[in-house]
Structures are given as structure tokens and as C-alpha cells.
Motif scaffolding. Structure first.
Motif, short mmCIF file in Angstrom:
data_model
loop_
_atom_site.label_atom_id
_atom_site.label_comp_id
_atom_site.label_asym_id
_atom_site.label_seq_id
_atom_site.Cartn_x
_atom_site.Cartn_y
_atom_site.Cartn_z
N ASP B 290 -15.24 -6.05 18.13
CA ASP B 290 -14.68 -4.86 17.48
C ASP B 290 -15.40 -4.59 16.17
O ASP B 290 -16.04 -5.47 15.60
N THR B 291 -15.25 -3.37 15.67
CA THR B 291 -15.86 -3.05 14.39
C THR B 291 -14.83 -2.68 13.34
O THR B 291 -15.19 -2.48 12.20
N ILE B 292 -13.58 -2.56 13.71
CA ILE B 292 -12.57 -2.23 12.69
C ILE B 292 -11.22 -2.82 13.05
O ILE B 292 -10.86 -2.88 14.23
N THR B 293 -10.53 -3.30 12.04
CA THR B 293 -9.13 -3.69 12.22
C THR B 293 -8.30 -2.45 11.96
O THR B 293 -8.34 -1.92 10.85
N PRO B 294 -7.58 -1.94 12.94
CA PRO B 294 -6.86 -0.69 12.71
C PRO B 294 -5.82 -0.83 11.60
O PRO B 294 -5.08 -1.81 11.55
N THR B 295 -5.81 0.15 10.72
CA THR B 295 -4.81 0.18 9.65
C THR B 295 -4.17 1.56 9.65
O THR B 295 -4.69 2.48 10.29
N ARG B 296 -3.09 1.67 8.91
CA ARG B 296 -2.46 2.98 8.81
C ARG B 296 -3.31 3.89 7.93
O ARG B 296 -4.05 3.45 7.06
N PHE B 297 -3.18 5.19 8.15
CA PHE B 297 -3.91 6.14 7.31
C PHE B 297 -3.37 6.09 5.88
O PHE B 297 -4.13 6.05 4.92
N LEU B 298 -2.04 6.09 5.77
CA LEU B 298 -1.42 5.97 4.44
C LEU B 298 -1.17 4.49 4.17
O LEU B 298 -0.12 3.97 4.49
N LEU B 299 -2.16 3.86 3.58
CA LEU B 299 -2.04 2.43 3.32
C LEU B 299 -1.09 2.20 2.16
O LEU B 299 -1.11 2.94 1.18
N ARG B 300 -0.27 1.15 2.28
CA ARG B 300 0.56 0.77 1.14
C ARG B 300 0.38 -0.72 0.90
O ARG B 300 1.15 -1.53 1.41
N PRO B 301 -0.65 -1.10 0.15
CA PRO B 301 -0.84 -2.53 -0.14
C PRO B 301 0.33 -3.06 -0.94
O PRO B 301 0.98 -2.30 -1.66
N PRO B 302 0.61 -4.35 -0.85
CA PRO B 302 1.73 -4.91 -1.61
C PRO B 302 1.48 -4.80 -3.11
O PRO B 302 0.34 -4.65 -3.56
N LYS B 303 2.56 -4.91 -3.88
CA LYS B 303 2.43 -4.89 -5.34
C LYS B 303 1.54 -6.03 -5.80
O LYS B 303 1.63 -7.13 -5.28
N GLY B 304 0.74 -5.75 -6.78
CA GLY B 304 -0.09 -6.83 -7.31
C GLY B 304 -1.37 -6.29 -7.89
O GLY B 304 -1.64 -5.09 -7.84
N GLU B 305 -2.13 -7.19 -8.45
CA GLU B 305 -3.40 -6.78 -9.01
C GLU B 305 -4.49 -7.72 -8.54
O GLU B 305 -4.23 -8.89 -8.23
N VAL B 306 -5.68 -7.19 -8.44
CA VAL B 306 -6.76 -7.97 -7.87
C VAL B 306 -8.06 -7.60 -8.56
O VAL B 306 -8.24 -6.47 -9.00
N TYR B 307 -8.91 -8.60 -8.73
CA TYR B 307 -10.25 -8.34 -9.28
C TYR B 307 -11.28 -8.87 -8.30
O TYR B 307 -11.23 -10.02 -7.90
N VAL B 308 -12.16 -7.98 -7.87
CA VAL B 308 -13.13 -8.34 -6.84
C VAL B 308 -14.53 -8.14 -7.40
O VAL B 308 -14.78 -7.16 -8.10
N ARG B 309 -15.40 -9.08 -7.12
CA ARG B 309 -16.77 -8.99 -7.63
C ARG B 309 -17.74 -8.88 -6.48
O ARG B 309 -17.55 -9.47 -5.42
N GLY B 310 -18.78 -8.13 -6.70
CA GLY B 310 -19.80 -7.99 -5.66
C GLY B 310 -21.16 -7.83 -6.30
O GLY B 310 -21.27 -7.40 -7.44
N GLU B 311 -22.19 -8.18 -5.57
CA GLU B 311 -23.55 -8.06 -6.10
C GLU B 311 -24.15 -6.75 -5.62
O GLU B 311 -24.37 -6.53 -4.45
#
Lengths: 170, 373
Positions: B290-311
Motif C-alpha cells: 500500500d502507499t497510504i494509511t487511510p485517514t479521515r479528511f477532517l483529522l483531529r489529532p489528540p491534544k498535545g504538542e510535538v516537535y519534529v526535526r528533518g534534514e
């Protein structure tokens, strides 16, 4: 018993700390024991909430201590929570490769903080940006002239209560 | 006695020179006010913000799937890397599993994006020091990459291809075949540039020992990416904090010796070789599925904060995202690599010549869209 477990699970904040963050979490209370801080976690990072007056001393301490050695400022940003403004510092150690979040709250009326430019030079433009968009003034900053906005711009567009000027088609 | 008199008569006056915002060598709308004493720069006042669109504020009013397109528009040379870092932030908060095949295709395209960005850098950096030919060669090779992107994603620049949970659609049937021939062409083109530019006498004279950035200064300012590694600091997010599937590949981190303009140029050229190596390994390992995990169009991630780093090709891009549990993020803050790299310009330019200012600015490889956001 089972019910109690479930209740505890529900209030537990999401905790995905890796080994380095766990070590950091265990080590921090000893290092910042002179200051009034609360240590918490946010997802995979350790968060230290500090008093706004002590921010510069704590940053200096965290940078110069050999066990923490936070010599690299990743990100400085302001989050508007309506009742208060939160200044968030993401700091990183290039030698020990761990990350820490330092947070402090200031009032939205006349927000003012000690500048951390003497600690990390890289804070310079971030603080100017925060001053532009959120109106947080940083004491002892070399120059807080507008960076992203033009001279004489009124209001703080980063804040949530900023009203966007209405667009008119002529 | 005579000498002193002459010196008095030839006393120089400081002059203010305005560079930009409309200047071909500033790579966008960047303005510098230089105080010069003869040919020597004594003070610099950089001005940014001409391209400020308030992207971070805009993010607060859009739903999650719409924000991906805003990240495209931060940096027109590393769209896919930017899309990926935002999607990873949402996926991390939602703890979504990404299909293997999607991860591989993401990495291949991101590395291809890095190659395209660095090729453009090599071309325009040559142009900054007065070499016309490399820019022609590099644009020719970059165009091949862009048509590859067009075949896969449907657009040359603003792809919106990496989605939350995977990628938009699977790659075309002849993808592997086309990639293999593209890699052969890229390698050939890169060797041409290397032979033409890297050890050219004039190029060396213009770039060696110019704009030297020490490792200490780079770390103090929060410089990241190739500009940091050119100063001899081996920090690469792909190696130090491997994300996606970067821990499955064997690649090196090129570092420089003294951090002058030539080091910053050669580190990027060397990085292209490493990226090509990553692409070859990923193409070899590319699984089915597969190429995608199906998600809802109106995503509602849980409460919280996240910091993501990428090169990113320009350095370390970070996304600090706070979710309040609704369909729109509470706050999105980007750590823009060009912004931090550009901060050093004042220290780098003081006590150099006006002619070198263009070279030093070019060697930092900034994109103003990302500096101003």
C-alpha cells in the motif's frame, strides 16, 4: 483495581520518552535545584517550566553545565494562550545529542523578558520576530527594530485576538 | 615625513552602499546596507521581511490536510522535504503507521529533491563567482529531475504529493527504470560540474579562505545543514536522529575543514553523491504494498504538542505543532534553516571586500521565501 488502573491511564500525559530524555529527566532536578522549576514531559521531550525572571540564569546554567551542555538553540517561539503568552525555547546539545524544552509564561499586557542573546547568539532574530508578531519585549537585546513587519506597523499580528484587516476589492 | 602627508591627504570616508532588495545576486528579495571603507566592508545591516506572508498564522486557520500546501510554498527548492516534515509531525502526534512502500518512495523523492536543490546551488554559486557554464549544465540536469517529479506527482514545483499517512498515489509503472537512467545521467552531469568548477584556479581564488565560519560560531548561531558541516561539525539529523527509514541506508556525512565558501560548496557537491547512493539503495530495496494509511479528511489529532526535526537541503527544518484536539492546529511554528543560516551574514561579511559579499551570501544557499515565511 481494574477501574483504578483505567482512571490512572486516562490522566497520564502522553509519554514517549527515549533513553536520552529519561536520563535527562532524572538528572535535571539536581542541576536546577536553586531555581523554582517544574519538570514535565510533552510527548517525547522533557519540558522545564521556569519563572520569567530567571530565564537567563537558567539558560546560562544549562549551557555551561557539562552534564547538560545545551549549546545550540533550535527554536524560540511564542504561543498565545489568550490569558498568558508562553515563550518556548527548544534547545539541543551538539555533543550529547539531547533536546530540552524550556517554557516560561508572561502576561499579555506588558510582556517583557530577559534576552537570551548573550547565551545563544542565534536568539537574535527569533527575539526580534517575537517582538514584531507578539509584542514581547526582550531587555538587553542589541536592537529590537522590526524584522518581518514594516516600520510603523500597528498591532501584533501573531496574537490570536488580532483582527485581520478586511480585504476590499476595488 | 612625506609618507605621513600623503596618508593625511588620502584619508578615506565611510560610504553607505545599498544592496537589494532587487538585486540578482541576493537570490530573492533580501536587502543589505553595507558601510564600506574603500573596498572593505566595516558594517552590515541586513533587512528581511519583504516576503512575509504570515504562513504560520495562516496555518491556524486551515485544516490539517490543507496546511501541507502551505509548507510547499515555504521553500520552492525543497517542497517535498518540507511536506514530509509537516506530515511527520501530524503522524507522530496521531501515532500513525506509514506503509513501507510509502516510506521508501518518500525517501527516494526527498533525496531527489535534495539533489535538485544542490544542483541549482552549484549552478547559481558558479554564476555568483562569474562562471556561466556550470549554471547551464546544472539547470539542464535539474530539468530532468523536475520532469521526473512531474511524472510522479503531477506538478513540477508545488507537489502536494506527500500526504498525512503516506503519499498521494503510487509511482508510475516505469518509475524504477526511469530513475535508474536518471541516476546515470545525474552522475555524469555532476562529474562534469566537478571537473569544470571545483578545482578551477579562478574559482579557488574567489572562494578559498573567504567567509570563514568557525565551528564555534556556527553552533552559537544555530547554523545547520551543509553550512554547519562545512565548518567541521558532523551533525546530520538523518544520521543522529534517524527518522523515516534513513537508518536502513549506508551513507556518509561529508564535512569540511575550515568552513570557507569553498568548503560549503564542496560539501554540497559531495552530498549529492551521498543522496544518489541513498536513492540507489532505496530503489533496490523498494517493497510492494500500500502507499497510504487511510485517514479521515477532517483529522483531529489528540491534544498535545510535538516537535519534529528533518534534514532539508538547506539545513535542519523543525516543526513545533500544538494541537487542541480540534480539526485545526492551535499553533504551528517552523524552524526555518535559512533564517538561522542568514543570521551569520553580519559576522561573515565584516572585514571582507564588497566583491566577496556576493560570494559569501551565495555560499549560504538561502531561500528568502523560507526566511520570511
Amino acid at each position: 483495581m481494574a477501574e483504578k488502573d483505567k482512571a490512572e491511564e486516562a490522566i497520564e500525559p502522553i509519554n514517549r520518552l527515549d533513553a536520552k530524555s529519561i536520563a535527562l529527566q532524572a538528572m535535571l532536578p539536581g542541576i536546577v535545584s536553586d531555581f523554582k522549576v517544574t519538570i514535565n514531559t510533552a510527548f517525547d521531550l522533557v519540558v522545564v517550566a521556569v519563572e520569567p525572571e530567571e530565564i537567563k540564569q537558567i539558560c546560562l546554567l544549562l549551557r555551561d553545565n557539562d552534564e547538560t551542555a545545551f549549546d545550540y538553540l533550535l527554536l524560540l517561539c511564542v504561543v498565545d494562550y489568550e490569558d498568558y503568552l508562553q515563550v518556548v525555547y527548544h534547545i539541543y546539545s551538539t555533543s550529547l545529542k539531547h533536546t530540552l524544552v524550556v517554557k516560561t509564561n508572561v502576561s499579555p499586557e506588558e510582556p517583557s523578558l530577559e534576552s537570551v542573546t548573550p547565551v545563544w547568539k542565534g536568539a537574535d532574530w527569533y527575539e526580534r520576530e517575537a517582538h514584531d508578531l507578539f509584542g514581547v519585549s526582550f531587555n538587553a537585546h542589541p536592537s529590537l527594530s522590526p524584522l518581518l513587519l514594516y516600520e510603523g506597523f500597528e498591532g501584533f499580528p501573531g496574537r490570536r485576538n488580532y483582527e485581520m484587516p478586511e480585504y476590499k476589492e476595488w | 615625513m612625506v609618507d605621513q602627508d600623503i596618508n593625511k591627504k588620502l584619508d578615506t570616508v565611510q560610504m553607505m552602499v545599498n544592496m537589494g532588495p532587487q538585486h540578482p545576486s541576493t537570490h530573492g528579495v533580501f536587502r543589505m546596507v553595507l558601510a564600506v571603507d574603500g573596498e572593505r566592508i566595516v558594517d552590515v545591516e541586513p533587512h528581511i521581511g519583504y516576503l512575509h506572508r504570515g504562513s504560520e498564522k495562516l496555518c491556524e486557520g486551515e485544516i490539517y490536510v490543507q496546511i501541507v500546501t502551505l509548507f510547499d510554498r515555504l521553500d520552492y527548492l525543497s517542497n517535498l522535504n518540507n511536506e514530509m516534515v509537516f506530515c511527520r509531525a501530524v503522524e507522530k502526534l496521531m501515532e500513525l503507521e506509514i506503509p513501507e512502500r510509502a516510506e521508501y518512495i518518500r525517501v527516494i523523492l526527498c533525496e531527489l529533491n535534495r539533489v535538485a536543490s544542490h544542483l541549482l546551488f552549484i549552478g547559481t554559486f558558479g554564476l555568483d563567482v562569474g562562471a556561466m557554464t556550470p549554471s547551464m549544465y546544472m539547470f539542464r540536469d535539474r530539468e530532468k529531475i523536475q520532469s521526473m517529479f512531474e511524472a510522479v506527482t503531477g506538478a513540477r514545483m508545488m507537489h502536494n504529493y506527500i500526504r498525512i499517512g503516506g503519499i498521494k498515489n503510487d509511482v508510475p509503472d516505469d518509475f524504477i527504470h526511469r530513475m535508474k537512467s536518471l541516476i546515470v545521467e545525474l552522475k555524469k552531469g555532476l562529474e562534469e560540474a566537478d571537473k569544470l568548477l571545483s578545482f578551477n584556479e579562478i574559482f579557488l581564488a574567489r572562494t578559498k579562505n573567504i567567509g570563514t565560519m568557525s565551528a564555534k560560531m556556527a553552533i552559537e548561531y544555530g547554523v545547520s545543514g551543509p553550512s554547519l558541516r562545512a565548518s567541521g561539525v558532523p551533525i546530520d539529523i538523518r544520521k543522529d536522529h534517524p527518522y523515516s527509514i534513513y537508518d536502513r541506508f549506508d551513507f556518509g556525512i561529508p564535512i569540511g575543514e575550515i568552513g570557507d565558501c569553498w568548503d560549503r560548496y564542496y560539501v554540497r557537491l559531495e552530498e549529492v553523491r551521498q543522496s544518489i547512493s541513498i536513492m540507489e539503495q532505496a530503489l533496490y530495496q523498494l517493497p510492494d504494498g500500500d502507499t497510504i494509511t487511510p485517514t479521515r479528511f477532517l483529522l483531529r489529532p489528540p491534544k498535545g504538542e510535538v516537535y519534529v526535526r528533518g534534514e532539508n537541503p538547506r539545513g535542519e527544518i523543525g516543526v513545533y505543532m500544538i494541537s487542541d484536539g480540534t480539526d485545526k492546529p492551535y499553533r504551528v511554528k517552523v524552524r526555518p534553516p535559512s533564517f538561522c543560516n542568514l543570521m551569520t551574514i553580519k559576522d561573515l561579511l565584516i572585514d571582507t571586500y564588497v566583491a566577496d559579499a556576493v560570494v559569501i551570501l551565495g555560499s549560504l544557499d538561502i531561500v528568502l521565501g523560507e526566511v520570511d515565511r
